[in-house]
Design an enzyme around this catalytic site. Sequence first.
Site, PDB file in Angstrom:
ATOM      1  N   LYS A 274       3.917  29.900   5.462  1.00 41.66           N
ATOM      2  CA  LYS A 274       3.086  29.564   4.300  1.00 41.66           C
ATOM      3  C   LYS A 274       1.602  29.602   4.668  1.00 41.66           C
ATOM      4  O   LYS A 274       0.788  30.179   3.936  1.00 41.66           O
ATOM      5  CB  LYS A 274       3.445  28.177   3.761  1.00 41.66           C
ATOM      6  CG  LYS A 274       4.890  28.079   3.307  1.00 41.66           C
ATOM      7  CD  LYS A 274       5.146  26.861   2.463  1.00 41.66           C
ATOM      8  CE  LYS A 274       4.522  26.999   1.104  1.00 41.66           C
ATOM      9  NZ  LYS A 274       5.156  28.039   0.285  1.00 41.66           N
TER      10      LYS A 274
ATOM     11  N   ARG B  22       1.522   0.594  15.312  1.00 38.86           N
ATOM     12  CA  ARG B  22       1.296   0.473  13.864  1.00 38.86           C
ATOM     13  C   ARG B  22       1.551  -0.945  13.375  1.00 38.86           C
ATOM     14  O   ARG B  22       2.193  -1.731  14.046  1.00 38.86           O
ATOM     15  CB  ARG B  22       2.311   1.286  13.053  1.00 38.86           C
ATOM     16  CG  ARG B  22       2.420   2.682  13.267  1.00 38.86           C
ATOM     17  CD  ARG B  22       3.686   3.219  12.599  1.00 38.86           C
ATOM     18  NE  ARG B  22       3.638   3.089  11.140  1.00 38.86           N
ATOM     19  CZ  ARG B  22       4.611   3.521  10.340  1.00 38.86           C
ATOM     20  NH1 ARG B  22       5.683   4.075  10.829  1.00 38.86           N
ATOM     21  NH2 ARG B  22       4.513   3.383   9.030  1.00 38.86           N
TER      22      ARG B  22
ATOM     23  N   TYR C 254       8.896  15.679   1.578  1.00 38.05           N
ATOM     24  CA  TYR C 254       8.658  17.027   1.045  1.00 38.05           C
ATOM     25  C   TYR C 254       8.500  17.018  -0.464  1.00 38.05           C
ATOM     26  O   TYR C 254       7.808  17.869  -1.020  1.00 38.05           O
ATOM     27  CB  TYR C 254       9.760  17.992   1.511  1.00 38.05           C
ATOM     28  CG  TYR C 254       9.668  18.221   3.008  1.00 38.05           C
ATOM     29  CD1 TYR C 254       8.428  18.379   3.607  1.00 38.05           C
ATOM     30  CD2 TYR C 254      10.781  18.238   3.815  1.00 38.05           C
ATOM     31  CE1 TYR C 254       8.312  18.547   4.971  1.00 38.05           C
ATOM     32  CE2 TYR C 254      10.674  18.409   5.185  1.00 38.05           C
ATOM     33  CZ  TYR C 254       9.439  18.562   5.761  1.00 38.05           C
ATOM     34  OH  TYR C 254       9.318  18.726   7.101  1.00 38.05           O
TER      35      TYR C 254
ATOM     36  N   HIS D  26      13.305  11.626   4.339  1.00 40.03           N
ATOM     37  CA  HIS D  26      12.691  12.879   4.764  1.00 40.03           C
ATOM     38  C   HIS D  26      12.534  13.882   3.629  1.00 40.03           C
ATOM     39  O   HIS D  26      11.445  14.404   3.432  1.00 40.03           O
ATOM     40  CB  HIS D  26      13.319  13.504   6.005  1.00 40.03           C
ATOM     41  CG  HIS D  26      12.341  14.473   6.585  1.00 40.03           C
ATOM     42  ND1 HIS D  26      11.267  14.063   7.339  1.00 40.03           N
ATOM     43  CD2 HIS D  26      12.174  15.790   6.399  1.00 40.03           C
ATOM     44  CE1 HIS D  26      10.497  15.107   7.599  1.00 40.03           C
ATOM     45  NE2 HIS D  26      11.033  16.155   7.059  1.00 40.03           N
TER      46      HIS D  26
ATOM     47  N   ASP E 284       7.525  22.711 -24.973  1.00 39.53           N
ATOM     48  CA  ASP E 284       7.510  21.343 -24.454  1.00 39.53           C
ATOM     49  C   ASP E 284       8.592  21.272 -23.396  1.00 39.53           C
ATOM     50  O   ASP E 284       9.317  22.239 -23.166  1.00 39.53           O
ATOM     51  CB  ASP E 284       7.794  20.322 -25.573  1.00 39.53           C
ATOM     52  CG  ASP E 284       7.204  18.942 -25.242  1.00 39.53           C
ATOM     53  OD1 ASP E 284       7.286  18.520 -24.072  1.00 39.53           O
ATOM     54  OD2 ASP E 284       6.672  18.300 -26.158  1.00 39.53           O
TER      55      ASP E 284
ATOM     56  N   SER F 166      13.183   6.597 -13.087  1.00 32.32           N
ATOM     57  CA  SER F 166      12.100   7.386 -13.667  1.00 32.32           C
ATOM     58  C   SER F 166      11.988   8.749 -12.985  1.00 32.32           C
ATOM     59  O   SER F 166      11.867   9.782 -13.650  1.00 32.32           O
ATOM     60  CB  SER F 166      10.790   6.611 -13.538  1.00 32.32           C
ATOM     61  OG  SER F 166       9.709   7.463 -13.800  1.00 32.32           O
ATOM     62  N   SER F 167      12.067   8.744 -11.654  1.00 34.90           N
ATOM     63  CA  SER F 167      11.945  10.018 -10.929  1.00 34.90           C
ATOM     64  C   SER F 167      13.090  10.957 -11.276  1.00 34.90           C
ATOM     65  O   SER F 167      12.890  12.161 -11.428  1.00 34.90           O
ATOM     66  CB  SER F 167      11.960   9.784  -9.416  1.00 34.90           C
ATOM     67  OG  SER F 167      10.850   9.037  -9.041  1.00 34.90           O
TER      68      SER F 167
ATOM     69  N   HIS G  41      14.829  12.264  12.963  1.00 29.70           N
ATOM     70  CA  HIS G  41      13.631  12.317  13.811  1.00 29.70           C
ATOM     71  C   HIS G  41      12.675  11.168  13.507  1.00 29.70           C
ATOM     72  O   HIS G  41      11.715  10.962  14.227  1.00 29.70           O
ATOM     73  CB  HIS G  41      12.927  13.681  13.728  1.00 29.70           C
ATOM     74  CG  HIS G  41      12.256  13.982  12.425  1.00 29.70           C
ATOM     75  ND1 HIS G  41      12.198  15.229  11.888  1.00 29.70           N
ATOM     76  CD2 HIS G  41      11.601  13.193  11.548  1.00 29.70           C
ATOM     77  CE1 HIS G  41      11.546  15.206  10.749  1.00 29.70           C
ATOM     78  NE2 HIS G  41      11.168  13.979  10.522  1.00 29.70           N
ATOM     79  N   HIS G  42      12.945  10.423  12.437  1.00 28.65           N
ATOM     80  CA  HIS G  42      12.147   9.221  12.159  1.00 28.65           C
ATOM     81  C   HIS G  42      12.608   8.045  13.003  1.00 28.65           C
ATOM     82  O   HIS G  42      12.021   6.976  12.947  1.00 28.65           O
ATOM     83  CB  HIS G  42      12.242   8.838  10.681  1.00 28.65           C
ATOM     84  CG  HIS G  42      11.629   9.849   9.768  1.00 28.65           C
ATOM     85  ND1 HIS G  42      10.313   9.808   9.380  1.00 28.65           N
ATOM     86  CD2 HIS G  42      12.150  10.955   9.177  1.00 28.65           C
ATOM     87  CE1 HIS G  42      10.047  10.820   8.589  1.00 28.65           C
ATOM     88  NE2 HIS G  42      11.144  11.549   8.453  1.00 28.65           N
TER      89      HIS G  42
ATOM     90  N   SER H  34      -1.176  27.592  -3.617  1.00 27.49           N
ATOM     91  CA  SER H  34      -0.814  29.003  -3.804  1.00 27.49           C
ATOM     92  C   SER H  34      -1.305  29.538  -5.142  1.00 27.49           C
ATOM     93  O   SER H  34      -1.309  30.742  -5.364  1.00 27.49           O
ATOM     94  CB  SER H  34       0.714  29.169  -3.739  1.00 27.49           C
ATOM     95  OG  SER H  34       1.202  28.674  -2.524  1.00 27.49           O
TER      96      SER H  34
ATOM     97  N   TRP I 239       7.445  -0.530   3.956  1.00 31.00           N
ATOM     98  CA  TRP I 239       7.990   0.194   2.790  1.00 31.00           C
ATOM     99  C   TRP I 239       9.368   0.740   3.098  1.00 31.00           C
ATOM    100  O   TRP I 239      10.143   1.043   2.205  1.00 31.00           O
ATOM    101  CB  TRP I 239       7.039   1.300   2.334  1.00 31.00           C
ATOM    102  CG  TRP I 239       7.148   2.588   3.095  1.00 31.00           C
ATOM    103  CD1 TRP I 239       6.561   2.881   4.274  1.00 31.00           C
ATOM    104  CD2 TRP I 239       7.882   3.768   2.713  1.00 31.00           C
ATOM    105  NE1 TRP I 239       6.879   4.156   4.663  1.00 31.00           N
ATOM    106  CE2 TRP I 239       7.691   4.725   3.726  1.00 31.00           C
ATOM    107  CE3 TRP I 239       8.684   4.101   1.609  1.00 31.00           C
ATOM    108  CZ2 TRP I 239       8.268   5.988   3.679  1.00 31.00           C
ATOM    109  CZ3 TRP I 239       9.257   5.364   1.571  1.00 31.00           C
ATOM    110  CH2 TRP I 239       9.051   6.294   2.592  1.00 31.00           C
TER     111      TRP I 239
ATOM    112  N   THR J 177       6.870  26.675   7.570  1.00 31.22           N
ATOM    113  CA  THR J 177       5.549  26.103   7.293  1.00 31.22           C
ATOM    114  C   THR J 177       4.464  27.039   7.809  1.00 31.22           C
ATOM    115  O   THR J 177       3.442  27.261   7.142  1.00 31.22           O
ATOM    116  CB  THR J 177       5.410  24.714   7.946  1.00 31.22           C
ATOM    117  OG1 THR J 177       6.565  23.950   7.622  1.00 31.22           O
ATOM    118  CG2 THR J 177       4.179  24.001   7.439  1.00 31.22           C
TER     119      THR J 177
ATOM    120  N   GLU K  26      12.115  13.042   0.740  1.00 34.56           N
ATOM    121  CA  GLU K  26      11.040  12.413  -0.043  1.00 34.56           C
ATOM    122  C   GLU K  26       9.656  12.881   0.412  1.00 34.56           C
ATOM    123  O   GLU K  26       8.790  13.135  -0.409  1.00 34.56           O
ATOM    124  CB  GLU K  26      11.151  10.887   0.073  1.00 34.56           C
ATOM    125  CG  GLU K  26       9.944  10.099  -0.430  1.00 34.56           C
ATOM    126  CD  GLU K  26       9.778  10.117  -1.938  1.00 34.56           C
ATOM    127  OE1 GLU K  26      10.752  10.475  -2.638  1.00 34.56           O
ATOM    128  OE2 GLU K  26       8.682   9.780  -2.421  1.00 34.56           O
TER     129      GLU K  26
ATOM    130  N   HIS L 152       0.845  -1.201   0.000  1.00 35.43           N
ATOM    131  CA  HIS L 152       0.000   0.000   0.000  1.00 35.43           C
ATOM    132  C   HIS L 152       0.879   1.250   0.000  1.00 35.43           C
ATOM    133  O   HIS L 152       0.677   2.168  -0.795  1.00 35.43           O
ATOM    134  CB  HIS L 152      -0.920  -0.013   1.224  1.00 35.43           C
ATOM    135  CG  HIS L 152      -1.568   1.306   1.536  1.00 35.43           C
ATOM    136  ND1 HIS L 152      -2.603   1.819   0.792  1.00 35.43           N
ATOM    137  CD2 HIS L 152      -1.321   2.218   2.514  1.00 35.43           C
ATOM    138  CE1 HIS L 152      -2.968   2.988   1.297  1.00 35.43           C
ATOM    139  NE2 HIS L 152      -2.202   3.264   2.344  1.00 35.43           N
TER     140      HIS L 152
END
Lengths: 419, 554
Positions: free
Chosen positions: B336, B455, B262, B258, B111, B174-175, B307-308, B273, B147, B333, B260, B82
């Site tokens: 914003k 979890r 963002y 991390h 293009d 690809s990314s 922090h993870h 915006s 994951w 943040t 990622e 998932h």
Amino acid sequence: MKMGRLARIAAGTSLALAAFAVQAYTETSGGYNLPTGVTDLSKEVHGLHMLIFWICVAIGAVVFGVMTYSIIHHRRSKGHKPADFHESTTVEILWTSAPFIILIGMAIPAAGTLIKMEDTRNSDMTVKVTGYQWKWEYEYLGEDVKFFSTLSAESNKARQLGSGIDPNTVPNYLVDVDNPLVLPVGKKVRFLVTANDVIHAWWVPEIAVKKDAIPGYINETWAKINTPGTYRGVCAELCGRDHGFMPIVVKALPEAEYKEWLAKQKGGDAAAAPAAAALPATVVAAAPAVTATDAAPAAAPVEVAAAPAAAAPAAPAAAKDLSKDELIKKGESVYTANCSACHQATGKGLPPNFPSLVGSKIVKGAAIEHIKQTLNGKGMMPPFKHLSDLDIAAVLTYQRNSWGNSSGVVQPAAVAAAR
Amino acid sequence: MAHHDHAHDDHAHDHEHHGPEKGIMRWIKTTNHKDLGTLYLFLAFTMFFIGGLMSLVIRAELFHPGLQFVDPEFFNQMTTMHALVMIFGGVMPAWVGLANWMVPMMIGCSDLALPRVNNWGFWILPFAFSMLIGTLFMEGGAPAGGWTMYPPLVLQTGNAFPFLIFAVHLMGISSITGAINVAVTILNMRAPGMSLLKMPLFVWTWLITAYLLIAVMPVLAGAVTMLLTDKYFLTSFFSGAGGGDPVMFQHIFWFFGHPEVYILILPAFGIVSTIIPTFARKQLFGYDSMVYAVASIAFLSFIVWAHHMFTVGMPLAGELFFMFATMLIAVPTGVKVFNWVATMWKGSMTFETPMLFALAFVFLFTIGGFSGLMLAITPVDFQYHDTYFVVAHFHYVLVPGAVFAILAGVYYWIPKWTGRMYNETWGKIHFWTSAVFINLTFFPQHFAGLAGMQRRVPDYAVQFVDWNVQSTVGAFGFFIVQFIFIINMLACCYGWFGRKQGLPDRVWDGAHGLEWTVPSPAPYHTFEEPPVISDNELTAVHDAVDALDHHKLS
């Protein structure tokens, strides 16, 4: 009006938040908020949690309040004309620096608590906690006491897929074990946390301890429990198929009763396991919640003190040969605690990852291969060297004489020879 | 004007030789940014559907305590797949799809800079996901180690293991191609007059996202390659027994992971915006500070990874550093969010579907931000870590955050893409049902987590049942109402229910930006000649843009 709805939703959510906050503040239940816990640090942690929560509520009230006001009043359907301001350095500086100052206000107490949590010096005793797939082992360093702690048999039976047993009828479903970790209150207990196979995490919310158990490395943490009682926790790091089924139970006793308990445990794990095995039956009547402060402090010591006395005479001698029936009887409980997660109670396993033991080559074949694979593991199967000779002999005899298998008896001496 | 006529001739010429092919080969061979944008979006929504089905398996099993439907091993496969499918197959391709469609139209170029790379970058993905999802049908099943692929657990994966690693490699390639393409296009192909600090915010956020991608995807590739050699080639990068360290994987993974997260949210900031000023009919408040805030968030994302993993046992100094650095993210943040609210303030707001999704984004993303701030506090994070509180936090920023922004963006631009307006009533129904169900799904998870539910478990102690019942009902409801969206959008694409084309160029009266100066639907090729840009078009609220009309292509 459409926006009336948005406003109502916003107001509704704020109300719900506020209601949660008030309830949380009154702390009438452990069902939706962090427990206050039973150590000085768990109380500090809870205080920090509530502090930050209230700061967030306050900021949220201002931001969502302004936003909601704007949504209600500054709309075209009310004929509001757009203003044309679009920047202000003063405002930007203000709302960059204000949060910064609030953050410093949060960071100072948080750092203070963290520094205390990481100070493991001057402990009164040390317990080594080892995670296994899927159980815990506790070793009281310097006391010659160690034992395994696995999911209680009742929970284990009920949690099987399609067991037909309603979890609500099982006391402390999934948060009960055969042998709880017994600790004295008022002592600084240092935990050395490690693992045997993959990474686990030892977590007991009421004492605000969560530490990863990492194979090959040892982590340190500590707790000093103030109140006697039963405190329940779980493995918090995904560790494979039965991650959800390796709970933790800590029983905190007054020091004298703890010492009495400890004295009875001495003499090694062979004695400890059956002694503590009698516990669940007396403990199950206690609290329904994981975060059970309600496990009546007065009642807990009585239960625990009673158990070892009843069970102590059952301690068997480890090394002598046993009858087939004795081995099978013991083997069944070893199997349930160690093997059934993968190979299932039926012995049929869950192929292909967890092979069937019914008529399997290794179970039907020479005992020595069976012993070696159990000791050393193979592929996904972890090594079981940590089990005693007797346990391994018993469980292998059980496997070799169950589910239609019939391939003889394995004695502890054979296991000892194969090590 | 001679020049103008010449341009027109070129255009006709182009149409003859470079127009879309007929049939399936159009899609396989296309190098057109609009076609590829469409392909990316179709892939993304297919993956949202598949990943959504997996989440329903998870939620069905968690509806009540006890195991009713699936074995714990299969449950773990579902949580793992998932996440991989939603992150790498859903959100990321959706952002690349939106960038493909909108970046060239927003900066006034014809293009992307590298059209063939663009085609290749897309067509890698169906293979990557066939390989990944195909493992579900292999002996031993799909990867089940989460994951995050932490060793040693992930090394217990069976035959699916190499497929997992190579699928991740392909997604990474690809990314990276997509990111390089977008960055090169933005830096080199802006129309004259489009200086960096005049670019639309969506372009800015994507430029920064592209840099994050280029910086961290190779790190992930390195980490998973080390896993591969640990399993098959006897190395011990992550095994204590051989002199390695399983925690090192976590450091490397989250150095990717991390930034990622963002990558998944920055383009959403850009879309919100864009949409709020349109429907508030007021210029974005504090454009410059928005750009600086995004850049600061991107910078901070590189120095907060640990922090993870606060419970992993770091030195005190490390824990303090990562706590302070993480708390700092609240500053940009906050800027914003304040700027969005200031943009609404004294505007002249209307509430079409894209605006509803954008407002819900501000509201609900902020709630995810609050729980993020709580999670930053290390001593308390010890309690939150690996509980449903974390699950609630990241789903709040990813679903009513990133996914709502994607939905807002699609509603906002689909009239431009197809020339047909979606059905506003059904759009509003979709919004309100989605908003209710998503909160029903994820809000109770905060409580379950605080009360002690960990979890990644298929079963739980009975006192968590209420929260889980609500969550499951919400999840099924949210999944079902997304079909309203799918039908509404397909109706725009294919002209179902008698939807006629014939929208004005500027579909939304408050919209500004170059994409609203070209016809609706946007022709196959736009801006073959660079447009002349007036600052008015980019910033002010627009009536003076008719001056640009002669640059429109028909």
